[in-house]
Design a protein around this motif. Structure first.
Motif, short mmCIF file in Angstrom:
data_model
loop_
_atom_site.label_atom_id
_atom_site.label_comp_id
_atom_site.label_asym_id
_atom_site.label_seq_id
_atom_site.Cartn_x
_atom_site.Cartn_y
_atom_site.Cartn_z
N ALA A 295 23.78 4.27 0.90
CA ALA A 295 23.54 3.08 1.74
C ALA A 295 22.23 3.18 2.50
N LEU A 296 21.69 4.39 2.63
CA LEU A 296 20.42 4.59 3.35
C LEU A 296 19.20 4.31 2.48
N LEU A 297 19.40 4.17 1.18
CA LEU A 297 18.28 4.07 0.24
C LEU A 297 17.95 2.62 -0.08
N ALA A 298 16.67 2.26 0.08
CA ALA A 298 16.19 0.96 -0.37
C ALA A 298 15.96 1.01 -1.88
N PRO A 299 15.83 -0.14 -2.54
CA PRO A 299 15.46 -0.12 -3.96
C PRO A 299 14.13 0.61 -4.15
N ALA A 300 14.05 1.43 -5.19
CA ALA A 300 12.85 2.25 -5.42
C ALA A 300 11.66 1.38 -5.79
N VAL A 301 10.47 1.81 -5.35
CA VAL A 301 9.22 1.16 -5.75
C VAL A 301 8.45 2.12 -6.64
N ALA A 302 7.62 1.57 -7.52
CA ALA A 302 6.85 2.39 -8.45
C ALA A 302 5.72 3.11 -7.72
N PHE A 303 5.49 4.35 -8.10
CA PHE A 303 4.43 5.14 -7.48
C PHE A 303 3.08 4.43 -7.56
N GLY A 304 2.79 3.83 -8.69
CA GLY A 304 1.51 3.16 -8.87
C GLY A 304 1.31 1.97 -7.96
N ASP A 305 2.39 1.44 -7.39
CA ASP A 305 2.31 0.29 -6.49
C ASP A 305 2.18 0.68 -5.02
N LEU A 306 2.18 1.98 -4.72
CA LEU A 306 2.21 2.41 -3.32
C LEU A 306 1.04 1.91 -2.47
N PRO A 307 -0.21 1.97 -2.95
CA PRO A 307 -1.29 1.49 -2.08
C PRO A 307 -1.09 0.06 -1.60
N GLU A 308 -0.53 -0.77 -2.46
CA GLU A 308 -0.29 -2.17 -2.08
C GLU A 308 0.97 -2.31 -1.23
N ARG A 309 2.00 -1.54 -1.53
CA ARG A 309 3.30 -1.73 -0.89
C ARG A 309 3.46 -0.95 0.41
N LEU A 310 2.72 0.13 0.60
CA LEU A 310 2.98 1.03 1.73
C LEU A 310 2.85 0.35 3.09
N ASP A 315 5.86 -1.08 8.01
CA ASP A 315 5.90 -2.06 9.08
C ASP A 315 7.22 -1.95 9.84
N ALA A 316 7.13 -2.00 11.17
CA ALA A 316 8.33 -1.81 11.99
C ALA A 316 9.39 -2.86 11.72
N GLY A 317 9.00 -4.01 11.25
CA GLY A 317 9.97 -5.07 11.01
C GLY A 317 10.52 -5.13 9.59
N SER A 318 10.21 -4.13 8.78
CA SER A 318 10.61 -4.18 7.38
C SER A 318 12.12 -4.03 7.18
N GLY A 319 12.78 -3.35 8.10
CA GLY A 319 14.21 -3.10 7.95
C GLY A 319 14.54 -1.99 6.97
N ILE A 320 13.52 -1.38 6.38
CA ILE A 320 13.75 -0.32 5.39
C ILE A 320 14.14 0.97 6.10
N LEU A 321 15.14 1.62 5.59
CA LEU A 321 15.52 2.94 6.09
C LEU A 321 14.76 4.01 5.31
N CYS A 322 15.29 4.44 4.20
CA CYS A 322 14.57 5.41 3.36
C CYS A 322 14.03 4.69 2.13
N GLN A 323 12.71 4.79 1.92
CA GLN A 323 12.07 4.13 0.78
C GLN A 323 11.81 5.14 -0.34
N PRO A 324 12.61 5.10 -1.42
CA PRO A 324 12.33 5.99 -2.55
C PRO A 324 11.17 5.47 -3.38
N ILE A 325 10.48 6.42 -3.99
CA ILE A 325 9.40 6.14 -4.93
C ILE A 325 9.83 6.68 -6.29
N ILE A 326 9.66 5.86 -7.32
CA ILE A 326 10.03 6.30 -8.67
C ILE A 326 8.77 6.55 -9.48
N TYR A 327 8.78 7.63 -10.27
CA TYR A 327 7.64 8.03 -11.09
C TYR A 327 8.04 7.89 -12.55
#
Length: 328
Positions: A295-310, A315-327
Motif C-alpha cells: 500500500a506504500l508503493l506508487a505505480p512504478a515509473v520508467a528509469f528513462g523518464d526520471l528527469p522529466e518525472r522527478l 513535489d510536496a503536493g504529489s501525495g506519493i509515498l514511495c516512488q519505485p523506479i523500474i529498469y
C-alpha cells in the motif's frame, strides 16, 4: 558466464538545484570480491532526496549525509540514492542469479562488494524490497523509542517512515497505535496497515509514546501536545537547513517530557553492542514479508523518464509515498 568486461551504464545525477540528468558511464570489470548487479528496481527516498534536489543539505552535514556508494560531492553534482534491487550477474555459483538489495544510487548496473549485496528472502518480492532502507530507518527508530505491550502510541506523519513505524508498533501485543496526519486520505492506508488513524486535533492524547515523522514544525507541536506526563517524543524528522520552532515553554518542563532524536546512521544504543549494520539491514528486509506494505508503493515509473518525472514526484503536493523506479 561470469562478467569480465567493462560495461556501459546510465545513472541519475543531481547537477544543480532542481536539475537532474541521466549520465552515461562506463563501469570496469568487477574487481576481487565484487559482484556486478543489474538493477531491476530502485526507489526515491522523498524526504532525503527532496533536500538533495533543492540543494538544502547543510554544509555541516555534507560528510554525514553521504550515502554509502554516492558519487560526486554536495551540494552538486551528486549521484545519490540508497534503495536499489537487482540481480547478480557474476560471482560464485552461490551468488550468481540471486536477487539482492543494495544501498546504491539510481543506476542501470553497478559493481559492489559482495558483502554489501543482501540477498532477498523468498517471501519478499523485488518490488516491495525497495522499502528496505525506509524499513531499516523505522526499525532503528522503534529501537530508540522502546515501545512496550499495551502502550498508547501516536505516530505523527503518515509518510513512508512514519507509516512503517506505526506498522511495527502495531504488531506489539496490546498496543493502541494511531497514525496522525493532516491528510484525511491516509486513513485508508492506516487501516491497511492495521492501525488507527486521526487527523491532527482529533487524536487521543496522554500517550505513552509519540513518534514524530512529519518533517513539519506543526507536526512536532502536535506530537508534544499528544504526549502524556513523562512520556517520550521521538523526533525522526530531518529538516535540512530549515529552522524549527518547538513549544518548549508552557507545560513542557512541568510535565517532564523527553524529546529524543533518532537517526539511522548509528545503530540504536539499545542494540549497538550486539548488532552490525549488515545484520540490521537484513532484519529490515525480512520484515517486508507482508503484502499489506504494498500500500506504500506508487505505480512504478520508467528509469528513462526520471528527469522529466522527478520534479513532480518530489513535489510536496504529489501525495506519493514511495516512488519505485523500474529498469528494463
Amino acid at each position: 558466464m561470469a562478467v569480465s568486461a567493462s560495461a556501459n551504464t546510465s545513472a541519475l545525477w543531481y547537477r544543480g538545484p532542481k536539475q537532474v540528468e541521466l549520465r552515461q558511464e562506463v563501469i570496469p570489470p568487477p574487481g576481487a570480491g565484487e559482484v556486478r548487479v543489474k538493477t531491476l528496481y530502485s526507489a526515491i527516498s522523498r524526504g532525503t532526496e527532496s533536500l538533495v534536489f533543492d540543494g538544502r543539505v547543510p554544509v555541516g552535514e555534507f560528510h554525514r549525509m553521504r550515502a554509502p556508494f554516492m558519487a560526486g560531492d554536495f551540494p552538486f553534482p551528486v549521484k545519490y540514492g540508497y534503495a536499489a534491487v537487482g540481480q547478480i550477474e557474476n560471482g560464485s555459483n552461490s551468488l550468481r542469479g540471486k536477487t539482492v538489495f543494495a544501498l546504491y544510487p539510481h543506476q542501470t548496473a553497478f559493481n559492489i562488494p559482495a558483502g554489501a549485496a543482501v540477498t532477498l528472502p523468498e517471501d519478499v518480492p523485488p518490488l516491495r524490497a525497495v522499502l528496505a532502507a525506509n524499513m531499516e530507518t523505522a526499525l532503528n527508530g522503534v529501537w530508540d523509542a522502546a515501545p512496550g505491550p499495551a502502550d498508547r502510541i501516536a505516530v505523527v506523519g503518515a509518510g513512508v517512515v512514519g507509516s512503517l513505524v506505526a506498522y511495527l508498533c502495531g504488531r506489539i501485543a496490546g498496543t493502541d497505535v494511531t497514525l496522525v496526519d493532516i491528510n484525511s486520505s491516509r486513513a485508508e492506508l492506516a487501516g491497511q496497515l492495521g492501525v488507527g488513524f486521526a487527523e491532527a486535533g482529533n487524536a487521543k492524547a496522554d500517550c505513552d509514546l509519540v513518534v514524530h515523522a512529519s518533517g513539519s514544525p506543526d507536526g512536532l507541536r502536535t506530537a508534544l501536545e499528544l504526549a502524556g506526563d513523562e512520556a517520550t517524543v521521538l523526533e525522526m524528522s530531518w529538516y535540512g537547513d530549515a529552522a524549527v520552532t518547538a513549544m518548549l515553554g508552557g507545560p513542557f518542563h512541568s510535565r517532564r517530557l523527553r524529546l529524543v532524536s533518532s537517526q539511522v546512521g548509528h545503530i540504536a544504543p539499545s542494540h549497538r553492542p550486539r548488532w552490525t549494520h549488515g545484520r540490521r539491514l537484513a532484519a529490515a528486509i525480512a520484515l517486508l514479508n507482508d503484502p499489506r506494505l504494498d500500500a506504500l508503493l506508487a505505480p512504478a515509473v520508467a528509469f528513462g523518464d526520471l528527469p522529466e518525472r522527478l520534479p513532480g514526484i518530489l513535489d510536496a503536493g504529489s501525495g506519493i509515498l514511495c516512488q519505485p523506479i523500474i529498469y528494463s
